[in-house]
Design a protein around this motif. Structure first.
Motif, PDB file in Angstrom:
ATOM      1  N   ALA A 180      32.519  26.239  50.079  1.00  0.00           N
ATOM      2  CA  ALA A 180      33.547  25.409  50.678  1.00  0.00           C
ATOM      3  C   ALA A 180      33.109  23.920  51.364  1.00  0.00           C
ATOM      4  CB  ALA A 180      34.403  26.282  51.694  1.00  0.00           C
ATOM      5  N   LEU A 181      34.285  23.086  51.303  1.00  0.00           N
ATOM      6  CA  LEU A 181      33.654  21.813  51.614  1.00  0.00           C
ATOM      7  C   LEU A 181      35.172  21.224  52.468  1.00  0.00           C
ATOM      8  CD1 LEU A 181      31.950  19.320  51.654  1.00  0.00           C
ATOM      9  CD2 LEU A 181      33.264  18.796  49.664  1.00  0.00           C
ATOM     10  N   GLN A 182      34.741  20.613  53.508  1.00  0.00           N
ATOM     11  CA  GLN A 182      36.053  19.861  54.488  1.00  0.00           C
ATOM     12  C   GLN A 182      37.134  19.311  53.507  1.00  0.00           C
ATOM     13  OE1 GLN A 182      34.710  17.869  57.798  1.00  0.00           O
ATOM     14  NE2 GLN A 182      36.415  16.298  57.630  1.00  0.00           N
ATOM     15  N   CYS A 183      38.416  19.861  53.753  1.00  0.00           N
ATOM     16  CA  CYS A 183      39.174  19.461  52.668  1.00  0.00           C
ATOM     17  C   CYS A 183      39.626  17.814  52.421  1.00  0.00           C
ATOM     18  CB  CYS A 183      40.749  20.078  53.119  1.00  0.00           C
ATOM     19  SG  CYS A 183      41.329  19.457  54.635  1.00  0.00           S
ATOM     20  N   TRP A 226      31.753  18.559  56.983  1.00  0.00           N
ATOM     21  CA  TRP A 226      30.955  19.897  56.945  1.00  0.00           C
ATOM     22  C   TRP A 226      31.171  20.675  55.640  1.00  0.00           C
ATOM     23  CZ3 TRP A 226      33.974  24.137  55.473  1.00  0.00           C
ATOM     24  CH2 TRP A 226      35.279  23.966  55.591  1.00  0.00           C
ATOM     25  N   VAL A 227      30.033  21.375  55.384  1.00  0.00           N
ATOM     26  CA  VAL A 227      29.982  22.288  54.306  1.00  0.00           C
ATOM     27  C   VAL A 227      29.412  23.566  54.415  1.00  0.00           C
ATOM     28  CG1 VAL A 227      27.492  21.276  53.647  1.00  0.00           C
ATOM     29  CG2 VAL A 227      29.277  22.108  51.645  1.00  0.00           C
ATOM     30  N   CYS A 228      29.863  24.829  53.681  1.00  0.00           N
ATOM     31  CA  CYS A 228      29.425  25.878  54.094  1.00  0.00           C
ATOM     32  C   CYS A 228      29.330  26.678  52.743  1.00  0.00           C
ATOM     33  CB  CYS A 228      30.216  26.756  55.142  1.00  0.00           C
ATOM     34  SG  CYS A 228      31.802  27.334  54.536  1.00  0.00           S
ATOM     35  N   CYS A 229      28.431  27.892  53.058  1.00  0.00           N
ATOM     36  CA  CYS A 229      28.271  28.793  51.745  1.00  0.00           C
ATOM     37  C   CYS A 229      28.626  30.221  52.386  1.00  0.00           C
ATOM     38  CB  CYS A 229      26.882  28.849  51.294  1.00  0.00           C
ATOM     39  SG  CYS A 229      26.615  29.724  49.840  1.00  0.00           S
TER      40      CYS A 229
END
Length: 401
Positions: free
Chosen positions: A11-14, A31-34
């Protein structure tokens, strides 16, 4: 049935594109997340500088990397999980069409879109600019489904008022109203060129209609629970759809060889021979089935409230070809596309997935956690209907599929 293996999801900041390419922000960071199950790994993408052509130099932290960066796309990799996805930013955001949650939409290759929102507004608009062409007025409550007939100039709608309506997209006039359901209309499916169509309803029934006469030809199924979605398709000749008990009416056109697929609130996916009226199968999934679609003349797919997907070969329906899930919200829409599917979810995800692979490969950005109720496409251009009231338009570059 055993729970599916949960695959990692990036997911990545919109608003990543606006931030990374901003000329106003002195410190540009997104921000980025898995996510995998209950575990989430976070990182940041930080702009270190800008090239002569304005492209940012980006540094990623905590096991992430970013490359292939343009104004409209960026590829993210999480190295610990081996997960990679390309994120697309919208080329256009149409915020002028609706001011409330967009519940349904459809588009044509001829440049028209139609959409409905929670404010009960049904609108035809231009896909090139988002300019409103006309309002379609006549439903008296929420409109759950809208679609174009194959001609691209006639619109089919259904809603909470238990009515199905047929409209001219050119004049905005309602040509016909079909009544008979005792619950809201949750889905419609057009048979061949549109002389017949099928509807599904909260009343638990699926009905076959004669469009020209505005008449119900028959109740195909009574499932005993709410039907959330319906789909029809001509299937492989090897699949036995049963024989009708009586000769079909001459008002019934091109129903031979057609399978009706129903997504049911009780967690079942059901199939019926449209002409024979015979139930051919009923498979039980692990939650309410929100949406269903045909991938081919032999394969179907359905999406569940619990975020899981099932893919079946209808020649051997006893067990799924695939059963998988990610850390996402309820699956609200599944649409065949390219070699796989476009799907949208209740947590604001919209993505393309090659159904032969275990992970998504292309993510459509823009929603800040707001549900995406519907996704539609015209060629390589994808449109999303979001709870934030926006319709977003994405163009997929040739090199990404």
């Amino acid at each position: 049935m055993a729970a599916p293996a949960i695959t990692p999801r990036l997911a990545l900041q919109c608003d990543w594109s606006d931030v990374l390419f901003s000329t106003q922000e002195p410190q540009r960071k997104v921000w980025v997340c898995c996510k995998k199950g209950s575990q989430t790994s976070y990182g940041d993408l930080v702009v270190l500088g800008v090239s002569s052509d304005g492209a940012p130099y980006v540094s990623a932290s905590d096991g992430f990397s970013a490359d292939n960066i343009t104004k409209r796309s960026i590829r993210i990799t999480h190295h610990d999980s081996g997960t990679t996805a390309t994120f697309l930013a919208a080329g256009d955001i149409f915020s002028n069409i609706h001011s409330n949650s967009v519940l349904s939409l459809d588009v044509t290759t001829g440049g028209l879109g139609v959409s409905a929102c929670s404010q009960d507004k049904l609108i035809v608009w231009e896909t090139s600019t988002g300019q409103v062409r006309r309002m379609l007025e006549g439903h008296v409550s929420s409109i759950y489904t809208c679609r174009f007939f194959p001609s691209g100039i006639v619109v089919l709608t259904g809603g909470a008022d238990m009515q199905i309506k047929i409209w001219s997209a050119e004049t905005g006039q309602c040509a016909a109203t079909l009544t008979g359901h005792t619950g809201g209309i949750t889905g419609t499916a057009i048979v061949d060129r549109g002389r017949n169509m099928v509807s599904s309803s909260r009343d638990g029934t699926a009905r076959l209609w004669d469009v020209g006469m505005s008449a119900c030809l028959d109740t195909i199924a009574n499932c005993g629970c709410m039907i959330n979605c319906c789909a029809v398709h001509v299937v492989d000749n090897a699949i036995d759809l049963g024989e009708p008990d009586k000769c079909p009416s001459d008002r019934e056109v091109m129903t031979e060889g057609v399978l009706l697929l129903l997504a049911c609130e009780d967690g079942t996916l059901q199939g019926y021979g449209l002409q024979s009226r015979k139930k051919l199968f009923e498979v039980t999934c692990t939650g309410a089935v929100n949406t269903c679609a045909f991938l081919s003349s032999t394969e179907v797919i359905c999406g569940l409230q619990n975020g899981q997907l099932y893919r079946y070969d209808i020649r051997n329906i006893s067990s799924p070809l695939q059963h998988w899930g990610e850390s996402r919200g309820p699956i609200l829409c599944v649409v065949p596309f390219h070699n796989g599917i476009l799907l949208s979810t209740g947590d604001g995800s919209c993505l393309y997935r090659d159904v032969t692979k275990a992970e998504s490969t292309l993510e459509f950005s823009g929603s800040d956690g707001d549900a995406i109720h519907q996704v539609a496409h015209a060629g390589r251009t994808v449109y999303t209907a979001c709870r934030d009231g926006c319709i977003r338009k994405f163009s997929i570059p040739q090199n990404l599929l």
